[in-house]
Design an enzyme around this catalytic site. Sequence first.
Site, short mmCIF file in Angstrom:
data_model
loop_
_atom_site.label_atom_id
_atom_site.label_comp_id
_atom_site.label_asym_id
_atom_site.label_seq_id
_atom_site.Cartn_x
_atom_site.Cartn_y
_atom_site.Cartn_z
N THR A 15 70.31 3.46 19.29
CA THR A 15 69.63 2.45 20.11
C THR A 15 68.65 3.05 21.11
O THR A 15 67.77 2.35 21.59
CB THR A 15 70.65 1.61 20.90
OG1 THR A 15 71.37 2.45 21.80
CG2 THR A 15 71.61 0.88 19.98
N ASP A 16 68.81 4.35 21.42
CA ASP A 16 68.00 4.91 22.50
C ASP A 16 66.50 4.88 22.20
O ASP A 16 65.69 4.68 23.11
CB ASP A 16 68.44 6.35 22.82
CG ASP A 16 69.76 6.36 23.57
OD1 ASP A 16 70.17 5.29 24.07
OD2 ASP A 16 70.37 7.43 23.67
N THR A 53 74.79 5.75 17.62
CA THR A 53 76.16 5.43 18.06
C THR A 53 76.91 4.62 17.02
O THR A 53 78.12 4.74 16.88
CB THR A 53 76.09 4.67 19.40
OG1 THR A 53 75.52 5.55 20.36
CG2 THR A 53 77.45 4.24 19.89
N SER A 90 69.35 9.12 17.98
CA SER A 90 67.93 8.74 17.94
C SER A 90 67.10 9.47 18.99
O SER A 90 65.89 9.55 18.88
CB SER A 90 67.76 7.23 18.05
OG SER A 90 68.03 6.77 19.34
N1 ASP Z 1 72.84 8.07 21.52
C1 ASP Z 1 72.65 6.95 20.74
C2 ASP Z 1 71.36 7.04 19.91
O1 ASP Z 1 71.39 7.62 18.87
C3 ASP Z 1 72.72 5.71 21.52
C4 ASP Z 1 73.02 4.55 20.64
O2 ASP Z 1 72.85 4.58 19.46
O3 ASP Z 1 73.47 3.53 21.20
O4 ASP Z 1 70.35 6.52 20.30
#
Ligand code: ASP
Length: 324
Positions: free
Chosen positions: A90-91, A12, A57
Site C-alpha cells: 500500500t505504501d 503487507t 512496495s
Molecule cells: N510495507 C507495505 C508495502 O509494501 C505496506 C503495505 O502494504 O501496507 O507497501
Amino acid sequence: MARLLLIGTGGTIAATTDAHRLTDYQVTEGIESMLAAIPGASRIADIRCEQPFNLDSRALRTADILQLARRIGQASRDPSIDGIVITHGTDSLEETAFFLHLTTPPDKPVVLVGAMRPASAPSADGPLNLLNALRVAAHPDSTGRGVLVVFNDNILAARLCTKQHTSRTDAFGHDGLGVLGHVCDGQVRYHLAAAPTPPHLLFSVRGLRALPAVDILYDYQDAPLHVYQAAVQAKVQGIVVAGMGNGSLSPAALRGCRLAINRGVVCVRASRVPRGSVTPKASDATDGLLAAHDLNPLQTRVALRLALARGMDHTSIGQLLQAL
Ligand code: ASP
C-alpha cells in the site's frame, strides 16, 4: 465465468510475522497461497496466477513498474483474459496505480488491491480485499472505467486515489470526493462514473527500459537552495515542487527552479495541500514554470517522467498536465 489474471507483487497483503504485530513483518506469501486462503474464489472466476516479483512496495524500482505495465499491456490485448487483479503494497500503490492509469487502455478491468494488516494479524484485511477485487474485476460493469483500486469495500479510481492513513484499514480514498462504488455482501455496485485516460493521452511503455529522473522537492518556510542545486548537479530532467497553497514557491524554491530551468530542467509547481488544483499564474510564462493543475506531486512526477521519456517539449507537457 470471467477469466482473470491475478498478479502478485508483494506488500503487507503477502506478509506475515510471528509476533501478531502490525509492523516488523516480512513478505513471505506467494500469490498462489494467498488465493488458496480464499475458498470462494473459484466460484467467482477462472483465475490464473503470476508472480513477477514479491517485494515491499517501498522497494519497487522503475524497472519493476515498467515490467508490470508491459505485462498488463500484453494481458489487455490477450483474448483469453477478461480482467486483471494486482496485489500490491500500500505504501506506493497510488504511484503504480496512476502509472497504469496513464499506460493501460481501459478495455478490460484492471484492479489494484492491498492490505493494511499482514496475513498473520488478527482480523487481517487482505483476504476480503482480494476477494472483493476479484469480484470487481469479474464484473461486467467494471469495464471502461480505467484502472481501479479496491480497498475496504470501496471501489476507487486510480486517477483520484491516495493513501490517507498510516495504519487503518480504510487507508485509501479520493480526497474530498465520493467513491465510485462499493462491494457489499458480494454485490458490486457503482454509483459514479470514472474517467479513464482518453486514448490520445495514453503512453505506450513498449521499448521503455528506464525513465528520466524527476525529483519531488517539498517546499516550506525558509526553504534552502541546496536541494535544487543538488538536483541540477545530479542531472535530473524534471523537478516537481510540492509548493505551498496554490503552488506558491518560497524565494529559494523560485530561485532553485530558475537555476534548474536555465539548465534545461522542466519544473512544475504542484502543491503540498491534499485538495484543489494548482492554477497557472501570469508569471509562469516568464519564469518558465508549469502548473500541475489537478495532479498531486506524486502523480505529476509519474506523468512528467513518461512525457520526458517520450520526448515531449515544454508546451506539450504543459498541455498534458492540464488535460490529465
Ligand atoms: N510495507 C507495505 C508495502 O509494501 C505496506 C503495505 O502494504 O501496507 O507497501
